[in-house]
Design an enzyme around this catalytic site. Structure first.
Site, PDB file in Angstrom:
ATOM      1  N   CYS A   1      -1.274  -4.084   8.278  1.00 12.25           N
ATOM      2  CA  CYS A   1      -1.021  -2.830   9.001  1.00 12.25           C
ATOM      3  C   CYS A   1      -0.416  -3.136  10.375  1.00 12.25           C
ATOM      4  O   CYS A   1       0.471  -2.412  10.846  1.00 12.25           O
ATOM      5  CB  CYS A   1      -2.306  -2.038   9.166  1.00 12.25           C
ATOM      6  SG  CYS A   1      -3.359  -2.024   7.706  1.00 12.25           S
ATOM      7  N   CYS A  10       0.814  -1.215   0.000  1.00 11.43           N
ATOM      8  CA  CYS A  10       0.000   0.000   0.000  1.00 11.43           C
ATOM      9  C   CYS A  10       0.848   1.264   0.000  1.00 11.43           C
ATOM     10  O   CYS A  10       0.323   2.359  -0.168  1.00 11.43           O
ATOM     11  CB  CYS A  10      -0.905   0.015   1.227  1.00 11.43           C
ATOM     12  SG  CYS A  10       0.047  -0.065   2.742  1.00 11.43           S
ATOM     13  N   ASP A  37       2.351   2.509   2.582  1.00  9.71           N
ATOM     14  CA  ASP A  37       2.330   3.187   3.875  1.00  9.71           C
ATOM     15  C   ASP A  37       3.683   3.045   4.578  1.00  9.71           C
ATOM     16  O   ASP A  37       4.360   2.042   4.415  1.00  9.71           O
ATOM     17  CB  ASP A  37       1.222   2.611   4.763  1.00  9.71           C
ATOM     18  CG  ASP A  37      -0.160   2.972   4.239  1.00  9.71           C
ATOM     19  OD1 ASP A  37      -0.231   3.797   3.315  1.00  9.71           O
ATOM     20  OD2 ASP A  37      -1.142   2.440   4.747  1.00  9.71           O
TER      21      ASP A  37
HETATM   22 FE1  FES Z   1      -1.276  -0.541   4.322  1.00  6.64          FE
HETATM   23 FE2  FES Z   1      -2.768  -0.074   6.388  1.00  6.64          FE
HETATM   24  S1  FES Z   1      -3.431  -0.196   4.330  1.00  6.64           S
HETATM   25  S2  FES Z   1      -0.609  -0.152   6.330  1.00  6.64           S
END
Ligand code: FES
Length: 127
Positions: free
Chosen positions: A106, A37, A39
């Site tokens: 996550c 993602c 992140d």
């Molecule tokens: Fe990737 Fe939460 S969607 S860390």
């Protein structure tokens, strides 16, 4: 997708957001990213001479679950030894926050951030 109440609480009132001075020799940093993602999570620990985590701060650029996971672990690690902190599992985090399966990665990010910070600690210790 519905977030659990605990996720919303940490997301709206994140604990221990920020950074320590990275020139402080008792501070270690774990910086990790989730390729899926994009992140990114930065976790910093301040560890005393006895291997006790005195304080923790985080900065997360990511989804609500990633922010909640990192906020939660800053609370969990404070006062713990490095061994105890290293034993925190992503499944503990996911369970506490009631994360759905698509958000498990996550919580893995938060476990990885702890591990990365403790790796730096071990490297520093061995010098
Ligand atoms: Fe990737 Fe939460 S969607 S860390």
């Amino acid at each position: 997708m519905a977030y659990s109440e605990k996720v919303i609480d940490h997301y709206e009132n994140p604990r221990n957001v920020g950074s320590f001075d990275k020139n402080d020799s008792s501070v270690v940093t774990g910086m990790v990213g989730a390729p899926a993602c994009g992140d990114v999570m930065k976790l910093q620990l301040r560890i005393d001479d006895n291997g006790i985590i005195e304080d923790a701060k985080f900065k997360t650029y990511g989804c609500g679950s990633a922010i909640a996971s990192s906020s939660l672990v800053t609370e969990w690690v404070k006062g713990k030894t490095v061994e105890e902190a290293g034993a925190i599992k992503n499944t503990d985090i996911a369970e506490e926050l009631a994360l759905p399966p698509v958000k498990i990665h996550c919580s893995i990010l938060a476990e990885d951030a702890i591990k990365a910070a403790l790796d730096e600690y071990k490297t520093k210790q061995s010098k």
